[in-house]
Write a protein that holds these residues in place. Structure first.
Motif, PDB file in Angstrom:
ATOM      1  N   LEU A  24      -0.017  -3.205   6.457  1.00  0.00           N
ATOM      2  CA  LEU A  24      -0.059  -2.998   8.247  1.00  0.00           C
ATOM      3  C   LEU A  24       0.503  -1.899   8.564  1.00  0.00           C
ATOM      4  CD1 LEU A  24       0.522  -6.749   8.888  1.00  0.00           C
ATOM      5  CD2 LEU A  24      -1.572  -5.707   8.769  1.00  0.00           C
ATOM      6  N   GLY A  25       1.541  -1.494   7.794  1.00  0.00           N
ATOM      7  CA  GLY A  25       2.311  -0.212   8.505  1.00  0.00           C
ATOM      8  C   GLY A  25       3.423   0.052   7.562  1.00  0.00           C
ATOM      9  N   THR A  26       4.031   1.392   7.423  1.00  0.00           N
ATOM     10  CA  THR A  26       5.024   2.061   6.471  1.00  0.00           C
ATOM     11  C   THR A  26       6.077   2.297   7.391  1.00  0.00           C
ATOM     12  OG1 THR A  26       3.945   4.311   6.583  1.00  0.00           O
ATOM     13  CG2 THR A  26       3.204   2.636   5.086  1.00  0.00           C
ATOM     14  N   GLY A  27       7.263   2.450   6.414  1.00  0.00           N
ATOM     15  CA  GLY A  27       8.348   3.271   6.901  1.00  0.00           C
ATOM     16  C   GLY A  27       9.237   3.567   6.078  1.00  0.00           C
TER      17      GLY A  27
ATOM     18  N   PHE B 219      11.591   3.140   0.698  1.00  0.00           N
ATOM     19  CA  PHE B 219      10.135   3.165   1.088  1.00  0.00           C
ATOM     20  C   PHE B 219       9.632   1.493   1.379  1.00  0.00           C
ATOM     21  CE2 PHE B 219       5.497   2.767   1.045  1.00  0.00           C
ATOM     22  CZ  PHE B 219       5.164   3.680   2.261  1.00  0.00           C
ATOM     23  N   VAL B 220       9.472   1.198   2.640  1.00  0.00           N
ATOM     24  CA  VAL B 220       8.720  -0.092   2.744  1.00  0.00           C
ATOM     25  C   VAL B 220       7.486   0.015   3.407  1.00  0.00           C
ATOM     26  CG1 VAL B 220      11.317  -0.652   3.261  1.00  0.00           C
ATOM     27  CG2 VAL B 220       9.802  -0.317   5.248  1.00  0.00           C
ATOM     28  N   ALA B 221       6.817  -1.414   3.137  1.00  0.00           N
ATOM     29  CA  ALA B 221       5.708  -1.437   4.062  1.00  0.00           C
ATOM     30  C   ALA B 221       5.655  -3.008   4.769  1.00  0.00           C
ATOM     31  CB  ALA B 221       4.379  -1.514   3.095  1.00  0.00           C
TER      32      ALA B 221
ATOM     33  N   VAL C 165       7.907  -7.650   5.535  1.00  0.00           N
ATOM     34  CA  VAL C 165       8.487  -6.230   5.287  1.00  0.00           C
ATOM     35  C   VAL C 165       9.316  -6.096   4.337  1.00  0.00           C
ATOM     36  CG1 VAL C 165       9.621  -4.159   6.463  1.00  0.00           C
ATOM     37  CG2 VAL C 165       8.167  -5.960   7.922  1.00  0.00           C
ATOM     38  N   GLY C 166       9.008  -5.277   3.301  1.00  0.00           N
ATOM     39  CA  GLY C 166       9.790  -5.072   2.170  1.00  0.00           C
ATOM     40  C   GLY C 166       9.660  -3.958   1.314  1.00  0.00           C
ATOM     41  N   PRO C 167      10.213  -3.586   0.391  1.00  0.00           N
ATOM     42  CA  PRO C 167      10.147  -2.443  -0.454  1.00  0.00           C
ATOM     43  C   PRO C 167       8.657  -2.467  -1.135  1.00  0.00           C
ATOM     44  CG  PRO C 167      12.088  -3.620  -1.227  1.00  0.00           C
ATOM     45  CD  PRO C 167      11.320  -4.647  -0.256  1.00  0.00           C
ATOM     46  N   ALA C 168       8.132  -1.274  -0.956  1.00  0.00           N
ATOM     47  CA  ALA C 168       6.743  -0.981  -1.496  1.00  0.00           C
ATOM     48  C   ALA C 168       6.758   0.539  -2.272  1.00  0.00           C
ATOM     49  CB  ALA C 168       5.861  -0.947  -0.423  1.00  0.00           C
ATOM     50  N   ASP C 169       5.642   0.625  -2.932  1.00  0.00           N
ATOM     51  CA  ASP C 169       5.152   1.764  -3.680  1.00  0.00           C
ATOM     52  C   ASP C 169       4.340   2.643  -2.788  1.00  0.00           C
ATOM     53  OD1 ASP C 169       4.273   3.929  -5.373  1.00  0.00           O
ATOM     54  OD2 ASP C 169       3.790   2.539  -6.862  1.00  0.00           O
ATOM     55  N   PRO C 170       4.811   3.899  -2.249  1.00  0.00           N
ATOM     56  CA  PRO C 170       4.012   4.563  -1.651  1.00  0.00           C
ATOM     57  C   PRO C 170       2.631   4.917  -2.063  1.00  0.00           C
ATOM     58  CG  PRO C 170       5.735   5.982  -2.235  1.00  0.00           C
ATOM     59  CD  PRO C 170       6.036   4.437  -2.535  1.00  0.00           C
ATOM     60  N   ARG C 171       2.680   5.041  -3.409  1.00  0.00           N
ATOM     61  CA  ARG C 171       1.390   5.427  -4.258  1.00  0.00           C
ATOM     62  C   ARG C 171       0.324   4.047  -4.200  1.00  0.00           C
ATOM     63  NH1 ARG C 171       4.761   8.448  -8.797  1.00  0.00           N
ATOM     64  NH2 ARG C 171       5.526  10.192  -7.488  1.00  0.00           N
ATOM     65  N   ALA C 172       0.812   2.947  -4.051  1.00  0.00           N
ATOM     66  CA  ALA C 172      -0.060   1.929  -4.065  1.00  0.00           C
ATOM     67  C   ALA C 172      -1.313   2.233  -3.223  1.00  0.00           C
ATOM     68  CB  ALA C 172       0.611   0.703  -3.681  1.00  0.00           C
ATOM     69  N   ALA C 173      -2.407   1.594  -3.253  1.00  0.00           N
ATOM     70  CA  ALA C 173      -3.486   1.931  -2.431  1.00  0.00           C
ATOM     71  C   ALA C 173      -3.472   1.762  -0.913  1.00  0.00           C
ATOM     72  CB  ALA C 173      -4.689   0.950  -2.707  1.00  0.00           C
ATOM     73  N   GLY C 174      -2.778   0.531  -0.431  1.00  0.00           N
ATOM     74  CA  GLY C 174      -2.628   0.377   0.985  1.00  0.00           C
ATOM     75  C   GLY C 174      -1.591   1.262   1.502  1.00  0.00           C
ATOM     76  N   PRO C 175      -0.414   1.307   0.906  1.00  0.00           N
ATOM     77  CA  PRO C 175       0.440   2.478   1.612  1.00  0.00           C
ATOM     78  C   PRO C 175      -0.222   3.815   1.559  1.00  0.00           C
ATOM     79  CG  PRO C 175       1.872   0.721   0.383  1.00  0.00           C
ATOM     80  CD  PRO C 175       0.221   0.556   0.115  1.00  0.00           C
ATOM     81  N   ALA C 176      -0.712   4.246   0.578  1.00  0.00           N
ATOM     82  CA  ALA C 176      -1.278   5.769   0.292  1.00  0.00           C
ATOM     83  C   ALA C 176      -2.254   5.602   1.343  1.00  0.00           C
ATOM     84  CB  ALA C 176      -1.739   5.733  -1.175  1.00  0.00           C
ATOM     85  N   ALA C 177      -3.120   5.013   1.673  1.00  0.00           N
ATOM     86  CA  ALA C 177      -4.238   4.934   2.618  1.00  0.00           C
ATOM     87  C   ALA C 177      -3.575   5.369   4.109  1.00  0.00           C
ATOM     88  CB  ALA C 177      -5.328   3.801   2.752  1.00  0.00           C
ATOM     89  N   LEU C 178      -2.511   4.352   4.256  1.00  0.00           N
ATOM     90  CA  LEU C 178      -1.912   4.585   5.735  1.00  0.00           C
ATOM     91  C   LEU C 178      -1.226   5.769   5.575  1.00  0.00           C
ATOM     92  CD1 LEU C 178      -0.601   1.020   6.885  1.00  0.00           C
ATOM     93  CD2 LEU C 178      -2.638   2.371   7.468  1.00  0.00           C
ATOM     94  N   LEU C 179      -0.443   6.493   4.782  1.00  0.00           N
ATOM     95  CA  LEU C 179       0.241   7.690   4.779  1.00  0.00           C
ATOM     96  C   LEU C 179      -0.792   8.641   4.816  1.00  0.00           C
ATOM     97  CD1 LEU C 179       3.064   6.620   2.003  1.00  0.00           C
ATOM     98  CD2 LEU C 179       3.171   7.170   4.559  1.00  0.00           C
ATOM     99  N   ALA C 180      -2.019   8.710   4.234  1.00  0.00           N
ATOM    100  CA  ALA C 180      -2.928   9.655   4.442  1.00  0.00           C
ATOM    101  C   ALA C 180      -3.560   9.781   5.825  1.00  0.00           C
ATOM    102  CB  ALA C 180      -4.249   9.252   3.625  1.00  0.00           C
TER     103      ALA C 180
END
Length: 148
Positions: free
Chosen positions: A58-61, A48-50, A3-18
């Motif tokens: 696997l997840g976001t927050g 923002f973390v993933a 679990v650590g900092p992430a870019d919400p626009r990256a493919a994985g996080p963006a897909a989960l956020l969608a």
């Protein structure tokens, strides 16, 4: 799992956020959806973390740093990763992050019917509270807080 900092626009996080946003829209009226969009999640006051495992997200927050507290936002676990402790790991990370950001209180708004989320928050010491920071009393919303 990391679990650590992430870019919400990256493919994985963006897909989960969608997926998360689609779920919220299917459960609540538009004015009852209080999620942050991708642009908002990149603002300087947002952390923002993933949770990832290899290349899989696997997840976001997120934490929104507010005056005197931090607000938990964008908690979502990929359906295939549920039951593996992903949300617990993300929330523990956010609690630690709030303390490191010198925010003595964490708050959040969540929707009715999201029972697994309510159990998660209670497990981590969150208790019911009144609406805060511009939120209004609404039958679709529940509000929680805990010391950092």
């Amino acid at each position: 799992m990391i679990v650590g900092p992430a870019d919400p626009r990256a493919a994985g996080p963006a897909a989960l956020l969608a997926q998360s946003h689609a779920l919220m829209r299917s459960m609540f009226a538009a004015d009852e959806c209080h999620f942050l969009d991708l642009d908002a999640l990149t603002r300087p006051e947002i952390r923002f973390v993933a949770a990832t495992e290899g290349a899989a997200t696997l997840g976001t927050g997120a934490l929104a740093l507010r005056d005197g507290y931090a607000e938990v936002k964008s908690m979502f676990t990929a359906p295939q990763a549920r039951g593996r402790g992903v949300a617990d790991a993300i929330l523990r990370h956010l609690i630690d992050l709030a303390a490191s950001e010198r925010r003595p209180l964490l708050r959040l708004e969540t929707g009715t019917g999201l029972d697994a989320a309510h159990r998660l928050y209670r497990r981590h010491g969150f208790v019911a509270c009144e609406p805060f920071d511009g939120y209004r009393e609404n039958p679709a919303s529940l509000f929680f807080e805990r010391p950092a």
